[in-house]
Write a protein that holds these residues in place. Sequence first.
Motif, PDB file in Angstrom:
ATOM      1  N   ASP A  25       0.890  -1.299  -0.005  1.00  0.00           N
ATOM      2  CA  ASP A  25      -0.096  -0.080   0.058  1.00  0.00           C
ATOM      3  C   ASP A  25       0.692   1.276   0.012  1.00  0.00           C
ATOM      4  O   ASP A  25       0.504   2.307  -0.626  1.00  0.00           O
ATOM      5  CB  ASP A  25      -0.873   0.074   1.355  1.00  0.00           C
ATOM      6  N   PHE A  26       1.836   1.123   0.798  1.00  0.00           N
ATOM      7  CA  PHE A  26       2.807   2.458   0.813  1.00  0.00           C
ATOM      8  C   PHE A  26       3.319   2.610  -0.529  1.00  0.00           C
ATOM      9  O   PHE A  26       3.599   3.980  -1.005  1.00  0.00           O
ATOM     10  CB  PHE A  26       4.096   2.030   2.170  1.00  0.00           C
ATOM     11  N   GLU A  27       3.860   1.579  -1.224  1.00  0.00           N
ATOM     12  CA  GLU A  27       4.855   1.705  -2.300  1.00  0.00           C
ATOM     13  C   GLU A  27       3.791   2.223  -3.457  1.00  0.00           C
ATOM     14  O   GLU A  27       4.281   3.032  -4.302  1.00  0.00           O
ATOM     15  CB  GLU A  27       5.248   0.479  -2.974  1.00  0.00           C
ATOM     16  N   MET A  28       2.223   1.883  -3.454  1.00  0.00           N
ATOM     17  CA  MET A  28       1.392   2.134  -4.520  1.00  0.00           C
ATOM     18  C   MET A  28       1.178   3.720  -4.186  1.00  0.00           C
ATOM     19  O   MET A  28       1.252   4.359  -5.239  1.00  0.00           O
ATOM     20  CB  MET A  28       0.229   1.392  -4.354  1.00  0.00           C
ATOM     21  N   ARG A  29       0.915   3.911  -3.060  1.00  0.00           N
ATOM     22  CA  ARG A  29       0.525   5.461  -2.503  1.00  0.00           C
ATOM     23  C   ARG A  29       1.666   6.286  -3.025  1.00  0.00           C
ATOM     24  O   ARG A  29       1.621   7.539  -3.466  1.00  0.00           O
ATOM     25  CB  ARG A  29       0.294   5.654  -1.134  1.00  0.00           C
ATOM     26  N   MET A  30       3.005   5.829  -2.867  1.00  0.00           N
ATOM     27  CA  MET A  30       4.290   6.920  -3.161  1.00  0.00           C
ATOM     28  C   MET A  30       4.357   6.872  -4.441  1.00  0.00           C
ATOM     29  O   MET A  30       4.820   8.123  -4.978  1.00  0.00           O
ATOM     30  CB  MET A  30       5.491   5.965  -2.703  1.00  0.00           C
ATOM     31  N   GLN A  31       3.600   6.150  -5.498  1.00  0.00           N
ATOM     32  CA  GLN A  31       3.782   6.378  -6.939  1.00  0.00           C
ATOM     33  C   GLN A  31       3.202   7.861  -7.294  1.00  0.00           C
ATOM     34  O   GLN A  31       3.578   8.419  -8.207  1.00  0.00           O
ATOM     35  CB  GLN A  31       3.022   5.407  -7.881  1.00  0.00           C
ATOM     36  N   SER A  32       2.024   8.359  -6.855  1.00  0.00           N
ATOM     37  CA  SER A  32       1.511   9.459  -6.874  1.00  0.00           C
ATOM     38  C   SER A  32       1.566  10.670  -5.950  1.00  0.00           C
ATOM     39  O   SER A  32       1.108  11.502  -6.065  1.00  0.00           O
ATOM     40  CB  SER A  32      -0.166   9.144  -7.057  1.00  0.00           C
ATOM     41  N   ASP A  33       2.367  10.274  -4.909  1.00  0.00           N
ATOM     42  CA  ASP A  33       2.519  11.224  -3.755  1.00  0.00           C
ATOM     43  C   ASP A  33       4.087  11.842  -3.518  1.00  0.00           C
ATOM     44  O   ASP A  33       4.800  11.211  -3.377  1.00  0.00           O
ATOM     45  CB  ASP A  33       2.134  10.641  -2.571  1.00  0.00           C
ATOM     46  N   THR A  34       4.071  12.992  -4.339  1.00  0.00           N
ATOM     47  CA  THR A  34       5.514  13.301  -4.483  1.00  0.00           C
ATOM     48  C   THR A  34       5.951  13.751  -2.964  1.00  0.00           C
ATOM     49  O   THR A  34       7.224  13.858  -2.663  1.00  0.00           O
ATOM     50  CB  THR A  34       5.460  14.974  -5.348  1.00  0.00           C
ATOM     51  N   GLU A  35       5.256  14.141  -2.128  1.00  0.00           N
ATOM     52  CA  GLU A  35       5.575  14.439  -0.840  1.00  0.00           C
ATOM     53  C   GLU A  35       6.260  13.343   0.061  1.00  0.00           C
ATOM     54  O   GLU A  35       7.227  13.604   0.590  1.00  0.00           O
ATOM     55  CB  GLU A  35       4.463  15.095   0.058  1.00  0.00           C
ATOM     56  N   LEU A  36       5.671  12.190  -0.332  1.00  0.00           N
ATOM     57  CA  LEU A  36       5.874  10.804   0.383  1.00  0.00           C
ATOM     58  C   LEU A  36       7.335  10.311  -0.364  1.00  0.00           C
ATOM     59  O   LEU A  36       8.278  10.051   0.397  1.00  0.00           O
ATOM     60  CB  LEU A  36       5.115   9.797  -0.043  1.00  0.00           C
ATOM     61  N   GLN A  37       7.473  10.585  -1.636  1.00  0.00           N
ATOM     62  CA  GLN A  37       8.834  10.509  -2.388  1.00  0.00           C
ATOM     63  C   GLN A  37       9.904  11.402  -1.496  1.00  0.00           C
ATOM     64  O   GLN A  37      10.858  10.633  -1.378  1.00  0.00           O
ATOM     65  CB  GLN A  37       8.577  10.736  -3.748  1.00  0.00           C
ATOM     66  N   GLU A  38       9.661  12.580  -1.453  1.00  0.00           N
ATOM     67  CA  GLU A  38      10.443  13.426  -0.825  1.00  0.00           C
ATOM     68  C   GLU A  38      10.774  12.914   0.664  1.00  0.00           C
ATOM     69  O   GLU A  38      12.336  12.850   0.962  1.00  0.00           O
ATOM     70  CB  GLU A  38      10.155  14.846  -0.898  1.00  0.00           C
ATOM     71  N   HIS A  39       9.803  12.494   1.409  1.00  0.00           N
ATOM     72  CA  HIS A  39      10.100  11.949   2.977  1.00  0.00           C
ATOM     73  C   HIS A  39      11.272  11.038   2.577  1.00  0.00           C
ATOM     74  O   HIS A  39      12.118  10.718   3.676  1.00  0.00           O
ATOM     75  CB  HIS A  39       8.852  11.845   3.547  1.00  0.00           C
ATOM     76  N   LEU A  40      10.771   9.920   1.639  1.00  0.00           N
ATOM     77  CA  LEU A  40      11.580   8.639   1.533  1.00  0.00           C
ATOM     78  C   LEU A  40      13.058   9.229   1.263  1.00  0.00           C
ATOM     79  O   LEU A  40      13.811   8.511   1.943  1.00  0.00           O
ATOM     80  CB  LEU A  40      10.946   7.840   0.517  1.00  0.00           C
ATOM     81  N   LYS A  41      13.337   9.922   0.379  1.00  0.00           N
ATOM     82  CA  LYS A  41      14.628  10.363   0.033  1.00  0.00           C
ATOM     83  C   LYS A  41      15.247  11.002   1.111  1.00  0.00           C
ATOM     84  O   LYS A  41      16.560  10.577   1.372  1.00  0.00           O
ATOM     85  CB  LYS A  41      14.549  11.437  -1.242  1.00  0.00           C
ATOM     86  N   ASP A  42      14.845  11.936   1.793  1.00  0.00           N
ATOM     87  CA  ASP A  42      15.208  12.535   2.869  1.00  0.00           C
ATOM     88  C   ASP A  42      15.714  11.556   3.976  1.00  0.00           C
ATOM     89  O   ASP A  42      16.720  11.722   4.792  1.00  0.00           O
ATOM     90  CB  ASP A  42      14.384  13.704   3.553  1.00  0.00           C
ATOM     91  N   TYR A  43      14.659  10.617   4.280  1.00  0.00           N
ATOM     92  CA  TYR A  43      14.936   9.605   5.423  1.00  0.00           C
ATOM     93  C   TYR A  43      16.064   8.773   5.357  1.00  0.00           C
ATOM     94  O   TYR A  43      16.934   8.727   6.168  1.00  0.00           O
ATOM     95  CB  TYR A  43      13.821   8.970   5.712  1.00  0.00           C
ATOM     96  N   LYS A  44      16.041   8.303   3.926  1.00  0.00           N
ATOM     97  CA  LYS A  44      17.363   7.576   3.480  1.00  0.00           C
ATOM     98  C   LYS A  44      18.786   8.328   3.763  1.00  0.00           C
ATOM     99  O   LYS A  44      19.619   7.721   4.366  1.00  0.00           O
ATOM    100  CB  LYS A  44      16.999   6.925   2.114  1.00  0.00           C
TER     101      LYS A  44
END
Length: 243
Positions: A25-44
């Motif tokens: 569910d997280f990976e599917m949501r991340m495909q269309s959620d740019t904010e979530l993509q940015e959080h993942l990049k920052d977190y890593k």
Amino acid sequence: MMTEDKILLTARYVEGDMDEAENADFEMRMQSDTELQEHLKDYKHVHQRLKIQLAPDQQDIAFKETLKHTGAQYFAAPKVVSFKTNLKWLSGVAAVLIIGLLVWAPWRSNLYQTYHIDAQMLVTERGAEKITDLDKAAVLFNDQKYVEAQNLLAKLVQQQPENAMIHYYYGLSLIEINKLVEARSILTPVYGNESVFKYDAAYAIAMSYLKEDQKSDCKIWLQKIPEGTTHYQKAIELLGKLK
């Protein structure tokens, strides 16, 4: 979903705390959620930096092993804690620190502080005998007493509804005290009219969105600022950082 909730979801995803369904569910949501993509990049990114700082390197481990074996010849066997356990603990510490950093997000505040309008309100003419409310408002604004300044400017806006300068500085005061929606309602008509403050108002509106971390709206207003105007260079530079 609130930003803090997205950060916590990101932390659970990176740390492997999700079950298979949540992970998908997280990976599917991340495909269309740019904010979530940015959080993942920052977190890593922060997670990796913290691992480098917190986890001992191989030389440290080898040195400790040498001490352990040497000491065993002369002293009672020391209590040894599993390095894997330490790494798991360090990973947990890193996760807490990262969540704190991302919620606080100091770089967002710094971006606003770097690009916000550092204006001085100059209104008094040389030789003027009487100090007006506009003069008083200017002194308060320049002293960064924005609450008091906006109180005076609000009255002046009512008295002089066609004065673009008063509207502009009133809008800036509202931004500084975080009345951002109200600030935009004051500044948008200034942009809509032809005055020397037209593109200053556009940049100020962009800053109000930057302060809220609404990057898309911030970029829309930055793109309205034409070459040759006061804030053009800062607008272009900031647009590059918001990509």
